[in-house]
Design a protein around this motif. Structure first.
Motif, PDB file in Angstrom:
ATOM      1  N   ALA A 345      -3.106   0.582 -11.649  1.00  0.00           N
ATOM      2  CA  ALA A 345      -2.251  -0.543 -11.062  1.00  0.00           C
ATOM      3  C   ALA A 345      -1.575   0.093  -9.954  1.00  0.00           C
ATOM      4  O   ALA A 345      -1.425  -0.584  -9.093  1.00  0.00           O
ATOM      5  CB  ALA A 345      -1.314  -1.031 -12.282  1.00  0.00           C
ATOM      6  N   VAL A 346      -1.070   1.095 -10.041  1.00  0.00           N
ATOM      7  CA  VAL A 346      -0.111   1.679  -9.036  1.00  0.00           C
ATOM      8  C   VAL A 346      -1.194   2.024  -7.913  1.00  0.00           C
ATOM      9  O   VAL A 346      -0.570   2.044  -6.815  1.00  0.00           O
ATOM     10  CB  VAL A 346       0.498   3.132  -9.575  1.00  0.00           C
ATOM     11  N   VAL A 347      -2.179   2.427  -8.126  1.00  0.00           N
ATOM     12  CA  VAL A 347      -3.207   2.736  -7.112  1.00  0.00           C
ATOM     13  C   VAL A 347      -3.649   1.588  -6.422  1.00  0.00           C
ATOM     14  O   VAL A 347      -3.679   1.480  -5.102  1.00  0.00           O
ATOM     15  CB  VAL A 347      -4.524   3.589  -7.584  1.00  0.00           C
ATOM     16  N   ALA A 348      -3.927   0.306  -7.184  1.00  0.00           N
ATOM     17  CA  ALA A 348      -4.268  -0.782  -6.466  1.00  0.00           C
ATOM     18  C   ALA A 348      -2.882  -1.156  -5.602  1.00  0.00           C
ATOM     19  O   ALA A 348      -3.343  -1.726  -4.365  1.00  0.00           O
ATOM     20  CB  ALA A 348      -4.622  -2.011  -7.508  1.00  0.00           C
ATOM     21  N   GLY A 349      -1.939  -1.041  -5.940  1.00  0.00           N
ATOM     22  CA  GLY A 349      -0.717  -1.462  -5.171  1.00  0.00           C
ATOM     23  C   GLY A 349      -0.558  -0.707  -4.046  1.00  0.00           C
ATOM     24  O   GLY A 349      -0.351  -1.296  -2.796  1.00  0.00           O
ATOM     25  N   LEU A 350      -0.843   0.567  -3.885  1.00  0.00           N
ATOM     26  CA  LEU A 350      -0.703   1.444  -2.930  1.00  0.00           C
ATOM     27  C   LEU A 350      -1.947   1.156  -1.896  1.00  0.00           C
ATOM     28  O   LEU A 350      -1.656   1.246  -0.681  1.00  0.00           O
ATOM     29  CB  LEU A 350      -0.898   2.852  -3.486  1.00  0.00           C
ATOM     30  N   LEU A 351      -2.906   0.926  -2.336  1.00  0.00           N
ATOM     31  CA  LEU A 351      -4.227   0.503  -1.397  1.00  0.00           C
ATOM     32  C   LEU A 351      -3.878  -0.825  -0.886  1.00  0.00           C
ATOM     33  O   LEU A 351      -4.400  -1.000   0.137  1.00  0.00           O
ATOM     34  CB  LEU A 351      -5.546   0.736  -1.964  1.00  0.00           C
ATOM     35  N   GLY A 352      -3.334  -1.863  -1.539  1.00  0.00           N
ATOM     36  CA  GLY A 352      -3.032  -3.218  -1.110  1.00  0.00           C
ATOM     37  C   GLY A 352      -4.409  -4.036  -1.434  1.00  0.00           C
ATOM     38  O   GLY A 352      -5.519  -3.439  -1.737  1.00  0.00           O
ATOM     39  N   GLY A 353      -4.160  -5.192  -1.572  1.00  0.00           N
ATOM     40  CA  GLY A 353      -5.082  -6.148  -2.019  1.00  0.00           C
ATOM     41  C   GLY A 353      -4.786  -7.730  -1.468  1.00  0.00           C
ATOM     42  O   GLY A 353      -4.096  -7.851  -0.511  1.00  0.00           O
ATOM     43  N   GLY A 354      -5.421  -8.369  -2.318  1.00  0.00           N
ATOM     44  CA  GLY A 354      -5.680  -9.965  -1.850  1.00  0.00           C
ATOM     45  C   GLY A 354      -4.384 -10.766  -2.761  1.00  0.00           C
ATOM     46  O   GLY A 354      -3.458  -9.901  -3.284  1.00  0.00           O
ATOM     47  N   GLY A 355      -4.461 -11.888  -2.600  1.00  0.00           N
ATOM     48  CA  GLY A 355      -3.652 -12.834  -3.501  1.00  0.00           C
ATOM     49  C   GLY A 355      -2.257 -12.547  -3.247  1.00  0.00           C
ATOM     50  O   GLY A 355      -1.955 -12.642  -1.699  1.00  0.00           O
ATOM     51  N   LEU A 356      -1.431 -12.248  -3.976  1.00  0.00           N
ATOM     52  CA  LEU A 356       0.205 -12.079  -3.822  1.00  0.00           C
ATOM     53  C   LEU A 356       0.462 -10.600  -3.725  1.00  0.00           C
ATOM     54  O   LEU A 356       1.685 -10.286  -3.945  1.00  0.00           O
ATOM     55  CB  LEU A 356       0.902 -12.619  -4.821  1.00  0.00           C
TER      56      LEU A 356
END
Length: 486
Positions: A345-356
């Motif tokens: 989760a924290v890595v996904a946020g750090l790398l950024g992504g789609g949606g909101l």
């Protein structure tokens, strides 16, 4: 025997509340929140067609045959109302993207909305009654869930017993919603509750050791609610003391440790519905504040190559879900496992992504095993935090500490969840989530039409027109999901 329910039982009070609301309506903020939850659920039903389990439940139901009464999202062939409720409930809950009530930790809309829509389509009910029925069903589900929330324990007694409160109380809320749509009086609603109590179920061992059964739970709850409402119409009856009786709902599930005031205090005057949390990210709700922290660190200019270590401070109670065993949470094998991983989760946020900020396409099998993400997850720890313990379960907070390769220490404290009353999603953010969920399956024009239909549902003469817009997809992008195993 009198046809009127005993006035002093908990079930009778809920039945009276339901019938009163069906007649008199709901406050504007409750109606608006209910319509948004319908939109949210329909978007999730569309998005869930990417899953193998969704194809399995659809195939199973179509193989059964039956009268054409209601619509499965994404399927041209209509089925019985109970079958439609089953499938759409499975679809709504399968992505772990459906709304959550705190502190009961229920996901009420994924069962109540499918049950009500199926019953409404079958009965030819108008949109106004459908909205009222959904609102009542959500309120009943939440209040029964809160009757099992122990403030001293700081947790749901349902969960302490290994029970999935979402499907257990969701079935009861679904029964009330469906009963109202079918025109039940107070006794009919109470009878439906009495029947559903013998059908409501769900255990959460799959959260711990794996399995796809959890995806069935809200579908089975919705199906039970619709079925019970139909059987009550045909004369089946339930005990008036179904909730508090010696061998009733609370004794069976909670071993008699329950809090009846949560069912009745402020009933009809104070509504829980507007305070139910929408999910901004398609992952276990415990991970969301870690995603927020990762997004905030990204906004501060932190890049993957800058990171020496990350520590997630979390409520002790959630670590068993998102941080243990740590070796497994650092190395999810699948996109589904990644949804329950604090390090991911924290890595996904750090790398950024789609949606909101982080969206559906950020939880795939490929990304779960991507070397760059694996390398970052390997340096993430998940530890108890006393400040987070003091807030949980009214929020799912996180304190994330990142140490850079140059020795700098950055801290992001996220004490409230995005999507809840303190950090609500705007109408446009909810619309963005819906568009993201349906992208590639229905056209933007159809998506806009569905959104307009839902937001104007109170004035609709039926729900069949709305549901018909969702029976044909442009395409079915293949993003298969694996069997879930912890």
């Amino acid at each position: 025997m009198s046809d009127a329910p005993a006035p002093d039982t908990l079930g009778a009070q809920l039945a009276r509340f339901a019938v009163d609301v069906a007649r008199d309506g709901v406050p504007d903020d409750v109606a608006a929140s209910t319509r948004q939850r319908v939109l949210d659920v329909l978007g999730l039903c569309v998005a869930s067609h990417r899953l193998e389990t969704s194809a399995a439940i659809i195939d199973h139901v179509l193989d059964q045959g039956g009268h054409e009464q209601a619509t499965i999202v994404g399927v041209p062939q209509r089925v019985t109302a109970a079958q439609a409720a089953l499938v759409n409930g499975v679809l709504a809950h399968s992505l772990d993207y459906d709304d959550t009530h705190l502190p009961s930790v229920l996901h009420p809309s994924a069962s109540v909305v499918p049950a009500a829509l199926a019953a409404a389509e079958h009965a030819g009910a108008d949109g106004a009654l459908t909205v009222r029925a959904i609102a009542v069903g959500l309120e009943v589900a939440v209040r029964l869930g809160m009757a099992g929330y122990d403030q001293e324990l700081g947790n749901s007694v349902f969960f302490e017993h290994g029970q999935h409160a979402t499907s257990i109380t969701g079935a009861m809320g679904s029964a009330v919603a469906a009963s109202i749509i079918y025109g039940a009086d107070e006794k009919g609603v109470l009878d439906a509750l009495g029947l559903t109590a013998s059908m409501a179920s769900g255990i959460i061992e799959a959260n711990r050791t794996g399995g796809t059964v959890k995806r069935l739970h809200c579908g089975l709850a919705a199906q039970a609610g619709v079925t019970a409402a139909q059987l009550a119409r045909r004369g089946f009856t339930g005990p008036p003391t179904v909730l508090e009786g010696r061998f009733g709902f609370f004794e069976a599930w909670l071993h008699g440790r329950f809090f009846p005031e949560a069912v009745t205090d402020g009933l009809g005057k104070e509504w829980a519905v507007p305070g139910i949390f929408f999910k901004p990210y398609p992952a276990n709700h415990f991970t969301h504040t870690s995603i927020d922290a990762g997004l905030a660190l990204r906004a501060r200019g932190i890049r993957a190559e800058d990171v020496a270590s990350i520590t997630i401070g979390a409520p002790t109670a959630v670590i068993r879900t998102i941080g243990a065993p740590l070796e497994t949470k650092r190395a999810p094998q699948t996109g589904y496992q990644a949804q329950f991983s604090g390090p991911y989760a924290v890595v996904a946020g750090l790398l950024g992504g789609g949606g909101l900020g982080v969206g559906l396409d950020d939880f795939t099998d490929e990304l779960a095993q991507e070397p760059r993400r694996r390398a970052l997850m390997a340096i993430v720890d998940v530890v108890p935090d006393e400040r987070c313990d003091a807030i949980y379960p009214h929020q799912f907070p996180a304190v994330v500490t990142l140490t850079t390769t140059s020795g700098d220490v950055l801290v992001e404290e996220v004490f409230t969840n995005r999507g809840g009353p303190q950090r609500p999603l705007s109408d446009e953010e909810l619309a963005c989530k819906f568009r993201d969920n349906v992208a590639g399956r229905i056209s933007p024009d159809v998506a806009d039409s569905v959104r307009r239909d839902v937001l104007g549902l109170d004035g609709a003469t039926d729900v069949a027109t709305l549901m018909a817009r969702l029976t044909h997809f442009q395409s079915t992008p293949a993003t298969p999901t694996e069997e879930e195993s912890a």
